[in-house]
Design a protein around this motif. Structure first.
Motif, short mmCIF file in Angstrom:
data_model
loop_
_atom_site.label_atom_id
_atom_site.label_comp_id
_atom_site.label_asym_id
_atom_site.label_seq_id
_atom_site.Cartn_x
_atom_site.Cartn_y
_atom_site.Cartn_z
N ALA A 176 -6.65 2.43 -3.47
CA ALA A 176 -6.33 3.54 -4.37
C ALA A 176 -5.03 3.26 -5.13
CB ALA A 176 -6.21 4.84 -3.58
N HIS A 177 -4.04 2.72 -4.46
CA HIS A 177 -2.76 2.44 -5.12
C HIS A 177 -2.93 1.37 -6.19
CE1 HIS A 177 1.46 2.54 -5.77
NE2 HIS A 177 1.78 1.45 -5.10
N ALA A 178 -3.69 0.34 -5.87
CA ALA A 178 -3.93 -0.73 -6.85
C ALA A 178 -4.69 -0.19 -8.06
CB ALA A 178 -4.70 -1.87 -6.20
N GLU A 179 -5.70 0.61 -7.81
CA GLU A 179 -6.48 1.16 -8.91
C GLU A 179 -5.64 2.10 -9.78
OE1 GLU A 179 -10.62 3.73 -9.70
OE2 GLU A 179 -9.99 3.22 -7.65
N ALA A 214 0.81 -1.21 0.00
CA ALA A 214 0.00 0.00 0.00
C ALA A 214 0.85 1.26 0.00
CB ALA A 214 -0.93 0.01 1.21
N GLN A 215 2.10 1.16 0.51
CA GLN A 215 2.94 2.35 0.64
C GLN A 215 4.38 1.92 0.88
OE1 GLN A 215 1.89 4.56 4.20
NE2 GLN A 215 1.37 2.69 5.29
N GLY A 216 5.26 2.89 1.04
CA GLY A 216 6.64 2.61 1.40
C GLY A 216 7.37 1.77 0.38
N LEU A 217 8.25 0.89 0.86
CA LEU A 217 9.06 0.06 -0.02
C LEU A 217 8.20 -0.85 -0.89
CD1 LEU A 217 11.93 -1.01 2.43
CD2 LEU A 217 11.83 1.00 0.94
N GLY A 218 7.18 -1.45 -0.29
CA GLY A 218 6.31 -2.32 -1.06
C GLY A 218 5.50 -1.59 -2.10
N GLY A 219 5.04 -0.39 -1.76
CA GLY A 219 4.31 0.40 -2.73
C GLY A 219 5.17 0.76 -3.92
N ALA A 220 6.44 1.11 -3.66
CA ALA A 220 7.36 1.46 -4.74
C ALA A 220 7.70 0.24 -5.58
CB ALA A 220 8.64 2.07 -4.16
N ALA A 221 7.88 -0.92 -4.93
CA ALA A 221 8.19 -2.14 -5.68
C ALA A 221 7.04 -2.54 -6.58
CB ALA A 221 8.53 -3.27 -4.71
N ALA A 281 7.06 -0.14 -9.57
CA ALA A 281 8.17 -0.38 -10.50
C ALA A 281 7.94 -1.63 -11.33
CB ALA A 281 9.49 -0.49 -9.73
N LEU A 282 7.44 -2.68 -10.70
CA LEU A 282 7.15 -3.92 -11.45
C LEU A 282 6.04 -3.67 -12.46
CD1 LEU A 282 7.38 -6.39 -8.46
CD2 LEU A 282 8.85 -6.44 -10.49
N GLY A 283 5.01 -2.93 -12.04
CA GLY A 283 3.92 -2.62 -12.96
C GLY A 283 4.39 -1.77 -14.13
N ASP A 284 5.27 -0.81 -13.86
CA ASP A 284 5.79 0.03 -14.93
C ASP A 284 6.59 -0.77 -15.94
OD1 ASP A 284 4.64 2.26 -13.80
OD2 ASP A 284 6.51 3.03 -12.91
N ARG A 285 7.14 -1.90 -15.50
CA ARG A 285 7.92 -2.76 -16.40
C ARG A 285 7.08 -3.86 -17.03
NH1 ARG A 285 11.00 -0.34 -12.85
NH2 ARG A 285 13.23 0.03 -13.19
N GLY A 286 5.77 -3.77 -16.87
CA GLY A 286 4.88 -4.67 -17.57
C GLY A 286 4.37 -5.86 -16.78
N ALA A 287 4.71 -5.94 -15.49
CA ALA A 287 4.19 -7.04 -14.68
C ALA A 287 2.72 -6.79 -14.35
CB ALA A 287 4.99 -7.18 -13.39
N ARG A 288 2.03 -7.88 -14.13
CA ARG A 288 0.64 -7.82 -13.64
C ARG A 288 0.73 -8.06 -12.14
NH1 ARG A 288 -1.83 -12.35 -17.29
NH2 ARG A 288 0.29 -13.15 -17.04
N VAL A 289 0.40 -7.01 -11.37
CA VAL A 289 0.77 -6.99 -9.95
C VAL A 289 -0.44 -7.16 -9.03
CG1 VAL A 289 1.99 -5.73 -8.16
CG2 VAL A 289 2.67 -5.44 -10.56
N ALA A 290 -0.29 -8.10 -8.10
CA ALA A 290 -1.24 -8.26 -7.00
C ALA A 290 -0.64 -7.58 -5.78
CB ALA A 290 -1.51 -9.73 -6.72
N LEU A 291 -1.36 -6.62 -5.21
CA LEU A 291 -0.86 -5.85 -4.07
C LEU A 291 -1.51 -6.37 -2.79
CD1 LEU A 291 -1.22 -3.85 -6.72
CD2 LEU A 291 -0.42 -2.13 -5.10
N LEU A 292 -0.69 -6.96 -1.92
CA LEU A 292 -1.20 -7.53 -0.68
C LEU A 292 -0.80 -6.64 0.48
CD1 LEU A 292 -1.00 -11.30 0.29
CD2 LEU A 292 -0.69 -9.50 1.99
N ASP A 293 -1.79 -6.25 1.27
CA ASP A 293 -1.54 -5.44 2.46
C ASP A 293 -2.79 -5.51 3.32
OD1 ASP A 293 -0.49 -3.57 4.31
OD2 ASP A 293 0.53 -2.48 2.70
N LEU A 294 -2.72 -4.95 4.51
CA LEU A 294 -3.91 -4.87 5.35
C LEU A 294 -4.99 -4.04 4.64
CD1 LEU A 294 -2.20 -4.19 8.79
CD2 LEU A 294 -3.24 -6.34 8.04
N PRO A 295 -6.25 -4.33 4.86
CA PRO A 295 -7.31 -3.58 4.19
C PRO A 295 -7.21 -2.08 4.50
CG PRO A 295 -8.21 -5.51 5.31
CD PRO A 295 -6.79 -5.38 5.76
N SER A 296 -7.28 -1.26 3.45
CA SER A 296 -7.25 0.20 3.64
C SER A 296 -7.64 0.87 2.34
CB SER A 296 -5.85 0.68 4.06
OG SER A 296 -4.94 0.56 2.99
#
Length: 254
Positions: A44-47, A14-21, A24-39
């Motif tokens: 918003a970050h996933a969308e 959702a934020q911090g190091l994981g949010g940046a990772a 970056a993976l998405g910008d390089r074409g990965a299809r990213v699943a973002l796992l974090d506590l509900p918030s």
């Protein structure tokens, strides 16, 4: 391993190091699943980046299993990349004032930082083992997050340093176990970074911390962590080790 077109699972996303990772993976074409506590921040970050929000607590094995399965169902394939960034960093002396102990805090830090990483790594690796190998023989890459505290733990960081030291110790045996399946395991040990843990500190405190970093004499940017995570994925000969990302800092006792 090529990032473009692969499925990636990032925790603490959702934020911090994981949010940046995740970004970056998405910008390089990965299809990213973002796992974090509900918030709302996670959603918003996933969308915003076109990823899949997977609200879950990394200490809840059933929830992690469901998140991995949801990602595979949504993207049509299981993850080939897993980046573990979920973690907490409370500080406490082993024996504090008036003899107060910190055993409960120790248990919690180990549960989130170490057991949570182990749970995610376990379910991600099992999903990777079911995939066909790439042309280079790889099925997946797991990036776990240690910390320079695993070597330079400061006063009050016994629990945090223990959790990160155990993550560092897991890299080689995990890499050896998964080698037959073509899955690599590499740790990043960040130094002092601009993360939510740092953002609450007064500016003068941050400046004092940064003054101890040889070069660059500043806090790390989460995008630099994300860059190294992507480089680990792309470099097929990185395996079974922990890489410090710290501007050559060595933490003082306090």
């Amino acid at each position: 391993m090529q990032i473009d077109g692969t499925v990636a699972l990032v925790t603490g996303a959702a934020q911090g190091l994981g949010g940046a990772a995740a970004r970056a993976l998405g910008d390089r074409g990965a299809r990213v699943a973002l796992l974090d506590l509900p918030s709302d921040r996670l959603d918003a970050h996933a969308e915003d980046m076109g990823g899949l929000a997977c609200p879950a607590d990394v200490t809840d094995e059933a929830a992690v299993a469901a998140a991995v399965a949801r990602a595979a169902d949504h993207f049509g394939a299981g993850p080939r990349i897993a980046v573990n960034c979920a973690g907490i960093g409370p500080a406490a002396r082993i024996v504090g004032r008036e003899g107060k102990l910190s055993v409960d805090l120790f248990r919690r830090v180990i549960e989130v930082n170490l057991t949570g990483s182990y749970i995610v790594m376990s379910h991600a690796a099992r999903a990777m083992q079911a995939l066909d190998p790439t042309a280079t023989g790889e099925r997946g890459v797991i990036v776990n997050t240690a910390s320079v505290a695993f070597e330079d733990g400061q006063l009050g960081q016994a629990a945090y340093a223990a959790s990160k030291g155990a993550i560092a110790a897991m890299a080689l045996p995990a890499a050896r176990e998964f080698a037959r399946a073509g899955i690599r395991v590499v740790n990043i040990a960040p130094g002092l970074f601009h993360t939510p843990m740092m953002e609450g500190l007064p500016p003068e405190t941050v400046e004092g911390i940064a003054a101890n970093i040889p070069f660059p004499a500043r806090l790390g940017d989460p995008s630099e962590y994300a860059l190294l995570a992507c480089q680990i994925v792309e470099n097929p000969y990185l395996n079974g080790t922990t890489i410090r990302l710290d501007g050559a800092v060595r933490m003082p006792p306090r």
